[in-house]
Write an enzyme that holds these catalytic residues in place. Structure first.
Site, PDB file in Angstrom:
ATOM      1  N   PHE A 126       0.865  -1.184   0.000  1.00 20.08           N
ATOM      2  CA  PHE A 126       0.000   0.000   0.000  1.00 20.08           C
ATOM      3  C   PHE A 126       0.895   1.225   0.000  1.00 20.08           C
ATOM      4  O   PHE A 126       1.756   1.377   0.864  1.00 20.08           O
ATOM      5  CB  PHE A 126      -0.904   0.007   1.229  1.00 20.08           C
ATOM      6  N   SER A 129       2.244   7.457   1.356  1.00 18.56           N
ATOM      7  CA  SER A 129       3.193   8.519   1.707  1.00 18.56           C
ATOM      8  C   SER A 129       4.092   8.901   0.535  1.00 18.56           C
ATOM      9  O   SER A 129       4.370   8.081  -0.343  1.00 18.56           O
ATOM     10  CB  SER A 129       4.075   8.076   2.879  1.00 18.56           C
ATOM     11  N   GLU A 130       4.544  10.155   0.568  1.00 14.87           N
ATOM     12  CA  GLU A 130       5.455  10.680  -0.440  1.00 14.87           C
ATOM     13  C   GLU A 130       6.533  11.495   0.254  1.00 14.87           C
ATOM     14  O   GLU A 130       6.398  11.822   1.444  1.00 14.87           O
ATOM     15  CB  GLU A 130       4.688  11.544  -1.455  1.00 14.87           C
ATOM     16  N   GLY A 134       3.684  13.119   4.219  1.00 15.70           N
ATOM     17  CA  GLY A 134       3.622  12.047   5.198  1.00 15.70           C
ATOM     18  C   GLY A 134       2.325  12.158   5.971  1.00 15.70           C
ATOM     19  O   GLY A 134       1.277  11.676   5.549  1.00 15.70           O
ATOM     20  N   GLU A 381       1.759   5.109  10.008  1.00 16.35           N
ATOM     21  CA  GLU A 381       0.292   5.033  10.008  1.00 16.35           C
ATOM     22  C   GLU A 381      -0.327   6.023  10.982  1.00 16.35           C
ATOM     23  O   GLU A 381      -1.288   5.731  11.695  1.00 16.35           O
ATOM     24  CB  GLU A 381      -0.170   3.606  10.305  1.00 16.35           C
ATOM     25  N   GLU A 385       1.443  12.474  17.367  1.00 16.03           N
ATOM     26  CA  GLU A 385       0.897  13.838  17.328  1.00 16.03           C
ATOM     27  C   GLU A 385      -0.391  13.884  16.504  1.00 16.03           C
ATOM     28  O   GLU A 385      -1.363  14.563  16.884  1.00 16.03           O
ATOM     29  CB  GLU A 385       1.942  14.798  16.744  1.00 16.03           C
TER      30      GLU A 385
END
Length: 401
Positions: A126, A129-130, A134, A381, A385
């Site tokens: 899957f 993110s890049e 994120g 994932e 924060e």
């Protein structure tokens, strides 16, 4: 129906079966594959041979009536070793993305291809993110353009578990950048599709046996049928957004929300492994003429460690039960489980090192590996924060930023 954390006989049987595999096959191999920083294909194949790495097993546990099948299995696997556990379970995130967003026909076609067979093991990946997207999933730049019945994808994905070595990739891309997250969709990239390649493979602090890499998409052309959910559904959603109406859940967020209790269970497994190792060590190690576990400082610390493990497990089970029974996460219970479990894993594994002292800081004992493996759970994932942000919005009802 109310939540009751009493396990059925079937769940106990599954737990004991997975624990046996984790104890006898995964744990003895953990240190070796951590050092090698390679995908542990022999272990995955062993898991496939007994039916542990299989579509049938994942489906049975995913649809188990209490909702606890996946958390219980994942806890045991990660109790064995997190890097190997993630190599076995990494396909699950891609499978969840497909199951959450795909049509029945797409699920039937692609889900089996993510697992393969015991004689020909396959993986799924899957990719959301890049490099510049994120936690800020709205900044995704990978673009999908519709062209004469096909979709053409261009961009770079990063931090992808099984990225580049998977048989089937699920890619989150923007079809209308002006709409932010509401203009995104998920696509299946069939095996062998020209233009998809692996970029940098990352050398990591922990979970080293799990393959993490960039995925580069250069004019990747796929049939229209590879858009998860179908174009009619996408067009209708985009039309609602452009008209100022609610668009429903965003594809990547739907996947993360569905898997948060599962990720929390992985962290619980690491925390439990660290606690148990430190407990056993404290019961054997002698200093000043007595076992160190007889000292209040150590005993109290073990008491806090045991408590945090149990709290994390119960919150994880509650979230998984709620999800299975269609109960809304009104207080962001999914995020709560992930937050509490991931931070428990980091704290408990750190205290395990402290109890072992200098020995715990060496690779002669696994607690230093447990600690390295645990840290990623407060990051991937959804960072701690981000989980707090989601929980804060839920409990205040305010647009916390």
């Amino acid at each position: 129906m109310t939540f009751c954390p009493e396990l059925s006989d079937d769940l106990r049987e599954v737990r004991d079966w997975v624990h046996e595999f984790a104890r006898d096959v995964i744990r003895p191999a953990g240190a070796e594959w951590d050092e090698r920083e390679e995908t542990p294909w022999p272990v995955i194949q062993e898991a496939a041979k007994i039916g542990l790495y299989s579509l049938d097993f994942f489906a049975q546990q995913w649809f188990e009536e209490s909702g606890l099948g996946i958390p219980i299995a994942f806890e045991e696997l990660f109790w064995g070793d997190a890097g190997i556990g993630l190599s076995i379970n990494g396909t699950g995130l891609a499978a969840a993305a497909l199951s959450s967003n795909g049509t029945p026909e797409q699920i039937g076609e692609w889900l089996p291809q993510m697992f393969g067979t015991p004689d020909d093991v396959k993986l799924g990946a899957f990719c959301a993110s890049e490099p510049d997207a994120g936690s800020d999933i709205g900044s995704i730049r990978t673009r999908a353009v519709y062209d004469q019945g096909d979709w053409v994808l261009n961009g770079v994905k990063t931090w992808a578990t099984n990225g580049g070595i998977a048989n089937v990739h699920v890619i989150v891309a923007s079809v209308d950048p002006s709409l932010g997250t509401r203009g995104q969709a998920s696509f299946v990239i069939p095996p062998g599709t020209p233009g998809l390649s692996m970029g940098q493979k990352f050398k990591k602090h922990g979970i080293r046996a799990s393959h993490t890499a960039e995925v580069v998409l250069s004019d990747v052309r796929i049939p229209g049928s590879c858009l998860l959910g179908g174009k009619e559904k996408l067009d209708a959603r985009l039309a609602r957004v452009r008209a100022g109406q609610a668009s429903g859940e965003q594809a990547a967020m739907r996947t993360f929300e569905a898997t948060r209790p599962s990720v929390a269970a992985m962290a619980v497994g690491i925390a439990r492994a660290a606690f148990e190792y430190a407990r056993d060590y404290a019961g054997q190690r002698q200093q000043f003429g007595r076992k160190i576990g007889e000292n209040q400082a150590v005993a109290f610390l073990l008491a806090d460690m045991a408590t945090r493990v149990d709290v994390a497990r119960l919150m994880t089970w509650r979230a998984a039960w709620m999800a299975r029974h269609g109960r809304a996460f009104e207080q962001a219970e999914g995020s709560m489980s992930k937050l509490v479990a991931s931070e428990a894993a980091v704290w408990v594994s750190e205290q395990a090192i402290q109890i072992l002292g200098g020995a715990g800081y060496t690779r002669d004992h696994p607690v230093e590996r447990f600690h390295r493996d645990a840290k990623i759970f407060t990051i991937f994932e959804g960072t701690s924060e981000i989980q707090r942000l989601i929980i804060g919005r839920a409990v205040t009802g305010l647009p916390v930023r």
